[in-house]
Enzyme design. Structure first.
Site, PDB file in Angstrom:
ATOM      1  N   HIS A 151      -4.997   7.688   2.148  1.00  0.00           N
ATOM      2  CA  HIS A 151      -5.082   6.320   1.623  1.00  0.00           C
ATOM      3  C   HIS A 151      -4.427   5.346   2.590  1.00  0.00           C
ATOM      4  O   HIS A 151      -3.436   5.681   3.261  1.00  0.00           O
ATOM      5  CB  HIS A 151      -4.462   6.210   0.229  1.00  0.00           C
ATOM      6  N   ASP A 166      -3.581   2.129   1.488  1.00  0.00           N
ATOM      7  CA  ASP A 166      -2.730   1.194   0.753  1.00  0.00           C
ATOM      8  C   ASP A 166      -1.295   1.709   0.696  1.00  0.00           C
ATOM      9  O   ASP A 166      -1.037   2.913   0.815  1.00  0.00           O
ATOM     10  CB  ASP A 166      -3.273   0.952  -0.657  1.00  0.00           C
ATOM     11  N   GLU A 194      -4.678   4.223  -4.021  1.00  0.00           N
ATOM     12  CA  GLU A 194      -3.966   5.437  -4.416  1.00  0.00           C
ATOM     13  C   GLU A 194      -2.628   5.110  -5.043  1.00  0.00           C
ATOM     14  O   GLU A 194      -2.207   5.757  -5.999  1.00  0.00           O
ATOM     15  CB  GLU A 194      -3.769   6.355  -3.207  1.00  0.00           C
ATOM     16  N   GLU A 195      -1.963   4.089  -4.514  1.00  0.00           N
ATOM     17  CA  GLU A 195      -0.626   3.748  -4.999  1.00  0.00           C
ATOM     18  C   GLU A 195      -0.660   2.917  -6.282  1.00  0.00           C
ATOM     19  O   GLU A 195       0.373   2.728  -6.916  1.00  0.00           O
ATOM     20  CB  GLU A 195       0.139   2.974  -3.918  1.00  0.00           C
ATOM     21  N   GLU A 250      -0.780  13.737   2.188  1.00  0.00           N
ATOM     22  CA  GLU A 250       0.461  13.262   1.563  1.00  0.00           C
ATOM     23  C   GLU A 250       1.676  13.893   2.230  1.00  0.00           C
ATOM     24  O   GLU A 250       1.644  15.060   2.631  1.00  0.00           O
ATOM     25  CB  GLU A 250       0.463  13.596   0.062  1.00  0.00           C
ATOM     26  N   HIS A 266       8.455   5.270  -0.196  1.00  0.00           N
ATOM     27  CA  HIS A 266       8.658   4.229  -1.204  1.00  0.00           C
ATOM     28  C   HIS A 266      10.040   3.586  -1.108  1.00  0.00           C
ATOM     29  O   HIS A 266      10.384   2.744  -1.947  1.00  0.00           O
ATOM     30  CB  HIS A 266       8.440   4.762  -2.632  1.00  0.00           C
TER      31      HIS A 266
END
Length: 376
Positions: free
Chosen positions: A66, A68, A133-134, A162, A349
């Site tokens: 992803h 994003d 995805e997020e 991931e 994150h």
């Protein structure tokens, strides 16, 4: 600057906060098209998705990622601007460096190398990327899979980029994931004055015994591949803000991360039975965001990825089903074998997210080796 480091820089510099892509997908599509990849831009709702393939027939090996990223949070808390890639102390800093623009860049570079060296390779290799995805993940891979089911597009094996590693690249691979079942629970009461409780009904008091029972429940024992199912309350909200008012409503947000030892329907039925046995007046809004999946021991891709980690990273990887969910939960129901392999996840994150430059520069070697062993 190496090709993977240069592309990661370019991707980080694009402020692609979910569901925005900020031009990442066209950049990648143009690169792959020059090598003969067939390009499909799949836009659903406000979400951009890319499906790029090379070769024909089976097996179909897909790489999944992803573009994003989550919001940066207060930018003044970062040591360097989150969308200005910065190299320092052997690390590359920036939002998405580990989750997962570094992996996306590594996949692109690996596919470029693989196709350039073996343009007539067996089967089909593909790259599936989304900008959703997020976030709520409604119009990303979930909807792409619905499209694939209609068009007959199959995926036999899938490598998800991931960030899977704990301390160093290759020390852990995800061979499955738990399912995720969420509940928004509204407990009904009757608002009133705290001095006259007989004229009111306190939803907090009504819910408390049921919450204790839910938290104490042993949902299952797990199994050889998964830990026991976990239950967590992430938020409870009630009250008007005044200390002399009994609230009329309570809202709780609840989640189960469940293994193949339980079913979503079974968990729902047991939870509702606990609420009803304690006389809770409630309304329930359930959301199943993904079922558990597992790449079976002895699976071809699982064996190849483990071997590649041993040979190129010098480590026997832990084969885990822990962690949260990923877009692999949408691919597995297609009948695909899904394995997750990516960089260290220690800073994902977080403020000052970063990835080891050395790991990033080795990651294309791992992905390319997987291509060679699966499609030659």
């Amino acid at each position: 600057m190496s090709p993977v480091l240069e592309l990661t820089h370019d991707l980080i510099a694009r402020r692609s906060v979910t569901p925005e892509d900020a031009g990442c997908l066209p950049l990648i599509a143009d690169r792959l098209a020059r090598l003969g990849f067939r390009i499909e831009h799949l836009r659903f709702g406000d979400v951009d998705n890319l499906w790029a393939t090379h070769g024909t027939g089976g097996p179909v090996l897909a790489f999944l990622g992803h573009t994003d990223v989550v919001p940066s949070g207060p930018e003044e808390h970062w040591a360097t601007p989150p969308f200005e890639p910065t190299e320092k102390g052997g690390m590359l800093y920036g939002r998405g460096a580990a989750d997962m623009k570094g992996s996306v860049a590594a996949m692109v570079v690996a596919l470029e190398r693989f196709v350039a060296m073996d343009p007539g390779h067996a089967g089909t290799v593909g790259l599936l990327l989304t900008s959703d995805e997020e976030g709520v993940a409604l119009h990303g891979v979930r909807e792409v899979v619905e499209h694939f089911n209609k068009t007959g597009q199959r995926i036999d094996h899938c490598v998800v980029g991931e960030p899977s590693a704990k301390a160093q690249l290759g020390d852990l691979i995800r061979v499955g994931r738990r399912g995720s079942l969420s509940l928004t629970l509204t407990v009904h009461g009757i608002q009133g004055h705290v001095a006259y409780p007989e004229k009111a009904k306190n939803p907090i008091h009504a819910f408390a015994p049921a919450l204790a029972a839910l938290a104490a429940e042993r949902w299952d024992e797990g199994n050889a591949d998964f830990p026991p199912t976990s239950f967590q309350v992430s938020n409870i909200n009630a009250g008007t803000g005044a200390n002399n008012v009994i609230p009329g409503e309570l809202i709780a947000l609840v989640n189960w991360r469940f293994s193949t030892a339980s079913s979503a329907d079974g968990l729902r039925a047991r939870a509702e039975a606990i609420l009803e046995a304690r006389g809770v007046d409630y309304a329930a809004e359930w959301h199943l965001s993904g079922l558990p999946f597992l790449a079976a021991p002895g699976g071809r891709l699982r064996g190849v990825v483990a071997d590649v980690c041993r040979e190129l990273c010098g480590i026997d990887p832990e084969q885990s089903t822990g962690g949260g969910t990923s877009d692999g939960r949408f691919i597995a129901p297609m009948g695909a074998e899904v394995i997750e392999l990516g960089p260290v996840n220690a800073t994902i994150h977080k403020v000052d997210e970063c990835v080891s430059i050395a790991d990033l520069e080795r990651l294309p070697d791992l992905y390319e080796a997987i291509c060679r062993r699966m499609l030659t």
